[in-house]
Motif scaffolding. Sequence first.
Motif: not given
Lengths: 284, 470
Positions: A222, A226, A263-264, A267, B250-253, B257, B260-261, B265, B269, B272-277
Amino acid sequence: MYKIVSKKPLNATVTQMEIEAPLVAHKARPGQFIILRVDEDGERIPLTVAGTDPERGTVKIIFQIVGATTEKLNHKEEGEYLQDFAGPLGVATETEGIRKVCIIGGGVGCAIAMPVAQEFHRLGAEVTSIIGFRNRDIVILEKEFTECSDRLYVMTDDGSYGREGNVTVPLKEMLEKGEKFDRIITIGPLIMMKFVTLTAKPYQIPVTVSMNPIMIDGTGMCGGCRLTLNQDGKRVTKFACVDGPDFNGYEVDFDEAMSRNRMYADFERHAYEEACNLFKKEVA
Amino acid sequence: MAGIIPKKNPMPSQEAEVRAHNFNEVALGYSEETALNEASRCLNCKNQPCVSGCPVNIHIPEFIAKVKEGKFEEAYQIINGTSSLPAVCGRVCPQESQCESKCTLGIRFEPVGIGRLERFVADWHNANTKTAPEKPESNGHKVAVVGSGPSGLTCAGDLAKKGYEVTIYEALHTAGGVLVYGIPEFRLPKAIVAKEVETLKELGVNVETNVIIGKTLTIDELFEMGYEAVFVGSGAGLPRFMNIPGEAYKGVYSANEFLTRSNLMKAYREDPVTPIMKGGRVAVVGGGNVAMDAARTALRLGAEKVYIVYRRSMEELPARKEEVEHAQEEGVDFRLLNNPVEILGYNNPDDPRDPKNGFVTGMKCIRMELGEPDASGRRRPVEVAGSEFVLDVDTVIMAIGTSPNPLIKNTTKGLEVNSHGGIIVNEDGLTSREGVFAGGDAVTGAATVISAMGAGKLAAKSIDEYLNRN
C-alpha cells in the motif's frame, strides 16, 4: 484463528500476550513485526514481536492501549482467539559485527528493545541498556533488562524511580567520557529517537532507529508506511514494512514522520472514545 | 444484411447521479430476454475470430449458441471449461480491445456484447445452480500457489480440476488479491469474488490466509513440505510515486493504499474502523483502470470535486472504455495533458502545533502537448514552458503503477528478475528455478485481470506437463 495462550498486564495501560502462531514463532527474529486483526472486520495493526517460543509455537506481543483496536485487544482474555495474525514482517535488526551496543528504549518501546537486547546478550556482545518512562507507575521489563544487560540505566521524567531525566542524559555522560559503542539502537517515541540521534551525532556513532509508521497490509503493497531518508543530499522514499522497520537514524526525516503519524489523529481519538464507551456500556 | 440488430443491447445501469453516491454495483446485468436477444446477434462465424482475442480462449460462439437456445447452464459449463472466474471476467475484462474487437459484426455494426453475455451466464449459474462441482479424484501430486489473485485462482482451479492437491497461500486476511483489495465493490461485488473462491474450495483447493511467502515460509520450505511445484502469482507490489516535492504531505495516497482502505478494510462504511480521507477536493494522477477506480471511489466517499490528471490525451488513456464513460457520467473532471510538478502543503510558521500543518493544500501542474511518438508508439508528452498552475485540492491519489513485490525475490536463491524487479519466465511460465512457475503482475508489472488469468492458465498447463514428465 489464533489462540491467546497467556495474558498479563505489565502496567495500567500495557499488556503482554502470548499468541499461538507456530509458523511465525519459528521464523521471527528480533526487530521484526506482525500484523493482527482482533475480530472480523477489524483494523489491521502492526505490533513488534517481543519474543518467541518456537517449541510451544507461541509469539509474545506487548502493546499499549492507545486507541480503539488496542482497547478491543485488551478486552480479549486467555483462551480466546484473534481473527488474524500474520508475520514475521520487516527486516530483523542487524547484529553482525556489533560487539558493544547501547540499547535505548522509551515507554512501550522497551518491549521492542528487550528482545533486541536479549539477542545481543545471547550473541555475547557487551550490552548497555537505557530505559526511560514518564514515572514509576509505568516502568516495565526492568527485570528482563537487568538479566540481559551488562549495565542498565532506568530513567523517569519526574524522578519517581531510577534517575530523573530522559534517556539522553546517561547516553551523553557516557559519550562525553569517551565511551565508544559499535552501535546505538533506539526504539520508542519518534521525538525520543530524534534526540538520541542528535546526542550521538557529535561522536559519530552509528544509530539505528526503529520506525513505527501507520501501516495497512505490512507486506509492501500500500505504501502508507513510506518515509523519507536523506541520503547523500538526495531525498529517498523508503517503505518501513519491507525496507525497515530499522533505519539509519542520521538519514531519517523525523519531523515528516511525526507529521505523517498524526494524519488520522481526530479519527483515532473519536474511535477510541467510541470503543471505550462501548465497553463501559457492557460493564454497566 | 437484413435483420441484423446494429447496436448492442445496452447494459442496464444505476443512474449516474444516484450511483455516484453509493457503492452498489453500477451495471445491473442483462435480463434473460435481453440476453436471448443479444445472443441472436451472433453470426456464429466458422473461423471464430473472437476466440483468438481472448487470453484464456473461451469457446465464445459455442456458449453464445447455448444462450440462444435458452440453455444457460450448458452455456456456463462451456465457459467454465476454460475460465475459472466467469463472473469476474464478464465484469472487468477490457472486451473492447479483446474478443469484441475481433467480432465480425463489429466491422459494420457494434460487436456482440460478449462480456455482457458472459456475465449474464455466470450470474444465472450462481443464482440458479445449487449443486456443488464434483471434487476430482486426487492424482497424489501437491502444488503450492502463492497469492490468491486472478492468476493464482486460475492456476489453482485448472490444477484442481486435473486432480492436483493445491494449496493457495495468501498474505492478506481475505482471499482474492486485487479482486478484493483493488477493484471496488461498485465494479465487482466482493460477494462474487467470495463465491468464486468458495467454488475452488469445493473443488478441493485449500486456502491458507495470513501466510506471506518470502517471510512466513520461503519457496524452498514449500518444496521441503512436499510440494512438487510452486506457482508464484504474488501480484504487483510497491506503489510508484512521481518523486516530486510534497509527496509526503498528509493527504497524498498511493491508489493501492486508498483503494485498500476503502475496499479491503471497508473504510467506505458508515462507521469504519479503518480511517480514510473523505470529501473535499481530490486529484487522481494517472489514466489507467486503477485511476478510474480511485476517482470513482473518492466521489462515492463524498468528494465535492474529483479530477483525473493525466499527462497525455484522451486517445492514449489506457483505462477500459466503459470505466472512462462511467467516470465522466458521474462527474469526474478529466484534466488531460497536465502533469503534476509539486504538491503543496500547509505550514503555519507561527505555530508548529497547528493541526492543519502538513496537510495538502494544492497540486502544482504544468500543461503538456504531444510531440513525436516515443518507443511505445504513443506521442510523447512535452511540457509547455511557463504554463504552471495550481489545482485546488486537499487529497492527491497517485495511480501511476507499481513495481513487483521484493519479498519473494529477496528470499529465493536463483530466482532471476529483470531490471524492474519482475520475475523472468520463459514461454511456458517457468522461472529460472526448477519447478517454480510465475505469472501475472509479479512477472509483467501492473496489467489486467484477464492477462493474469491467462498466465495462471498457461502455468497450470506447464505444471501439469512438468509433473507428468517426471
